[in-house]
Enzyme design. Structure first.
Site, mmCIF file in Angstrom:
data_model
loop_
_atom_site.group_PDB
_atom_site.id
_atom_site.type_symbol
_atom_site.label_atom_id
_atom_site.label_comp_id
_atom_site.label_asym_id
_atom_site.label_seq_id
_atom_site.Cartn_x
_atom_site.Cartn_y
_atom_site.Cartn_z
ATOM 1 N N GLY A 1 0.858 -1.193 0.000
ATOM 2 C CA GLY A 1 0.000 0.000 0.000
ATOM 3 C C GLY A 1 0.888 1.235 0.000
ATOM 4 O O GLY A 1 2.049 1.179 -0.408
ATOM 5 N N ARG A 2 0.338 2.326 0.480
ATOM 6 C CA ARG A 2 1.101 3.582 0.479
ATOM 7 C C ARG A 2 2.381 3.466 1.285
ATOM 8 O O ARG A 2 3.453 3.897 0.862
ATOM 9 C CB ARG A 2 0.227 4.712 1.066
ATOM 10 C CG ARG A 2 -0.941 5.072 0.187
ATOM 11 C CD ARG A 2 -2.053 5.715 0.997
ATOM 12 N NE ARG A 2 -2.664 4.732 1.868
ATOM 13 C CZ ARG A 2 -3.942 4.702 2.202
ATOM 14 N NH1 ARG A 2 -4.740 5.641 1.776
ATOM 15 N NH2 ARG A 2 -4.420 3.770 3.001
ATOM 16 N N ILE A 3 2.273 2.870 2.471
ATOM 17 C CA ILE A 3 3.444 2.815 3.357
ATOM 18 C C ILE A 3 4.486 1.835 2.803
ATOM 19 O O ILE A 3 5.684 2.137 2.762
ATOM 20 C CB ILE A 3 3.020 2.427 4.793
ATOM 21 C CG1 ILE A 3 2.018 3.459 5.348
ATOM 22 C CG2 ILE A 3 4.248 2.361 5.711
ATOM 23 C CD1 ILE A 3 1.335 3.031 6.657
ATOM 24 N N ARG B 1 1.031 -4.358 12.478
ATOM 25 C CA ARG B 1 0.301 -4.793 13.678
ATOM 26 C C ARG B 1 0.986 -6.046 14.216
ATOM 27 O O ARG B 1 1.353 -6.950 13.456
ATOM 28 C CB ARG B 1 -1.163 -5.116 13.348
ATOM 29 C CG ARG B 1 -2.059 -3.890 13.136
ATOM 30 C CD ARG B 1 -2.265 -3.043 14.396
ATOM 31 N NE ARG B 1 -3.122 -1.878 14.172
ATOM 32 C CZ ARG B 1 -2.684 -0.673 13.814
ATOM 33 N NH1 ARG B 1 -1.400 -0.453 13.612
ATOM 34 N NH2 ARG B 1 -3.544 0.325 13.655
ATOM 35 N N GLU C 1 0.163 -5.522 23.176
ATOM 36 C CA GLU C 1 0.679 -4.186 23.457
ATOM 37 C C GLU C 1 -0.090 -3.623 24.629
ATOM 38 O O GLU C 1 -1.315 -3.734 24.636
ATOM 39 C CB GLU C 1 0.479 -3.253 22.246
ATOM 40 C CG GLU C 1 1.438 -3.549 21.128
ATOM 41 C CD GLU C 1 1.245 -2.633 19.921
ATOM 42 O OE1 GLU C 1 0.610 -1.573 20.066
ATOM 43 O OE2 GLU C 1 1.739 -2.991 18.856
ATOM 44 N N HIS D 1 5.264 1.293 19.460
ATOM 45 C CA HIS D 1 4.222 1.731 18.517
ATOM 46 C C HIS D 1 4.265 3.246 18.287
ATOM 47 O O HIS D 1 3.292 3.963 18.543
ATOM 48 C CB HIS D 1 2.835 1.282 18.999
ATOM 49 C CG HIS D 1 1.872 1.072 17.876
ATOM 50 N ND1 HIS D 1 0.890 0.116 17.882
ATOM 51 C CD2 HIS D 1 1.730 1.700 16.671
ATOM 52 C CE1 HIS D 1 0.188 0.168 16.755
ATOM 53 N NE2 HIS D 1 0.683 1.123 15.999
ATOM 54 N N ALA E 1 5.602 4.647 15.208
ATOM 55 C CA ALA E 1 6.016 4.938 13.823
ATOM 56 C C ALA E 1 5.408 6.240 13.275
ATOM 57 O O ALA E 1 6.042 6.927 12.491
ATOM 58 C CB ALA E 1 5.694 3.764 12.909
HETATM 59 C C1 GLV Z 1 -0.820 3.145 13.645
HETATM 60 O O1 GLV Z 1 -0.501 2.024 13.937
HETATM 61 C C2 GLV Z 1 -1.887 3.460 12.782
HETATM 62 O O2 GLV Z 1 -2.619 2.553 12.346
HETATM 63 O O3 GLV Z 1 -2.062 4.659 12.505
HETATM 64 C C1 GLV Z 2 -2.279 1.608 4.841
HETATM 65 O O1 GLV Z 2 -2.117 0.654 5.520
HETATM 66 C C2 GLV Z 2 -1.279 2.231 4.014
HETATM 67 O O2 GLV Z 2 -0.374 1.536 3.495
HETATM 68 O O3 GLV Z 2 -1.370 3.466 3.888
#
Ligand code: GLV
Ligand code: GLV
Length: 326
Positions: free
Chosen positions: A155-157, A238, A267, A286, A288
């Site tokens: 995906g985007r990330i 996750r 967590e 957690h 990021a």
């Molecule tokens: C962080 O884990 C989010 O889903 O924004």
């Molecule tokens: C969502 O999970 C993204 O990759 O933005």
């Protein structure tokens, strides 16, 4: 005046946005999150809710709060919310995509380097008074140049992590995803492979998929066994996507080389969790998306989702747009 309840303190940018829209804002003031019961109670008095990824918004919670006009999750992931029930009840649910893409990928990249170069373990040796000599054979890390990155969930990330790794280290990109990404394949010469191929061929594996029934626990004992001995496992998505006992064993037995985790299962993790005593693991709590600008932007999107939802308009980050066709 319509009331918005926010289950933790978030940056002012979002709170001001809500107030400027003429809404009454109530914020859970304590650093300790509300319990499930406390959140139920506060939500009962609100028209809209901004909640955290650590708040469990299950079917029971939703059925007790059918008056809610919109729920805005302060996160991109929304596995903490029973989306099906929210949709059935006609409650729109928002999330905060896009604004945290870069911060999250940066963090995955940071964890990869921290593991590859033993940053935490070597720093710990100084703190423990063990730095006595320059060590010709001490803390030997791994080069990343031209190694293979396997991205799970493009995906985007995932795409941003791939881009970073390729621009920094000319890494070769493999990915596993339900949907092909022809643009990314062209731009990054990324190759879509099966999960097994990704496990067998990657030097670094970075997880960027959402948690769902097909991703839950996919990094299990068999998966770690198929990975290279020099592999670095990164998870900023996750914790439930990896089997933590299997991961701990893989790291202790040298099945894989190291791991960088921003997410764990459960967590928070307890301080006697065996993962924490392994030298080849870097764990962050957690964080990021935790940069000043990103969190401010998340608060703004979360607020906009509330404002749009109260007006029955399309949310900015809209998890269940089908809710309006009901
Ligand atoms: C962080 O884990 C989010 O889903 O924004
Ligand atoms: C969502 O999970 C993204 O990759 O933005």
């Amino acid at each position: 005046m319509e009331k918005v309840f926010i289950s933790r303190r978030i940056p002012n940018k979002g709170i001001e946005t809500l107030k400027n829209a003429g809404l009454e804002v109530k914020v859970w003031g304590s650093a300790i999150p509300p319990t499930y019961e406390e959140l139920l109670d506060k939500t009962a008095q609100a028209d809209a809710l901004i909640c955290m990824l650590s708040d469990k918004i299950d079917s029971h919670f939703l059925r007790k709060n059918t008056h809610l006009k919109v729920i805005s999750n302060y996160a991109v992931g929304f596995n903490n919310i029973d989306i099906q029930t929210a949709t059935d009840l006609g409650i729109p649910v928002g999330n905060t995509p896009d604004v945290l893409t870069e911060a999250t990928a940066d963090h995955a990249f940071t964890l990869m380097l921290a593991v590859a170069r033993k940053i935490l373990d070597s720093n710990k040796s100084i703190l423990e008074g063990k730095w006595k000599n320059w060590e010709p054979m001490g803390f030997l890390g791994q080069d990343l140049r031209e190694r293979t990155l396997g991205v799970v969930g493009m995906g985007r990330i995932g795409q941003e992590m791939a881009r970073l790794c390729q621009s920094a280290f000319d890494m070769k990109i493999l990915y596993f995803s339900n949907t092909a990404k022809p643009e990314t394949e062209k731009k990054l010469h990324a190759k879509k492979v099966s999960f097994d191929e990704l496990l067998e061929q990657s030097d670094v594996i970075s997880v960027h998929t959402s948690l769902n029934e097909s991703s839950r626990g996919i990094f299990n004992k068999e998966a770690f066994q198929k990975m290279k001995k020099n592999a670095i496992f990164i998870n900023t998505a996750r914790g439930e996507i990896h089997d933590e006992i299997a991961l701990t064993e893989a790291l202790s037995n040298g099945l894989i080389w190291g791991a960088g985790l921003d997410v764990t299962n459960p967590e928070p993790m307890s301080i006697d969790n065996p993962l924490l005593s392994l030298p080849n693991v870097v764990i962050t709590p957690h964080i990021a998306s935790a940069t000043i600008d990103t969190r401010a932007n998340m608060s703004f999107i979360a607020a906009q989702n509330i404002i749009k939802g109260l007006k029955k308009e399309k949310l900015v980050g809209f998890v269940n747009p089908q809710v309006y066709s009901k």
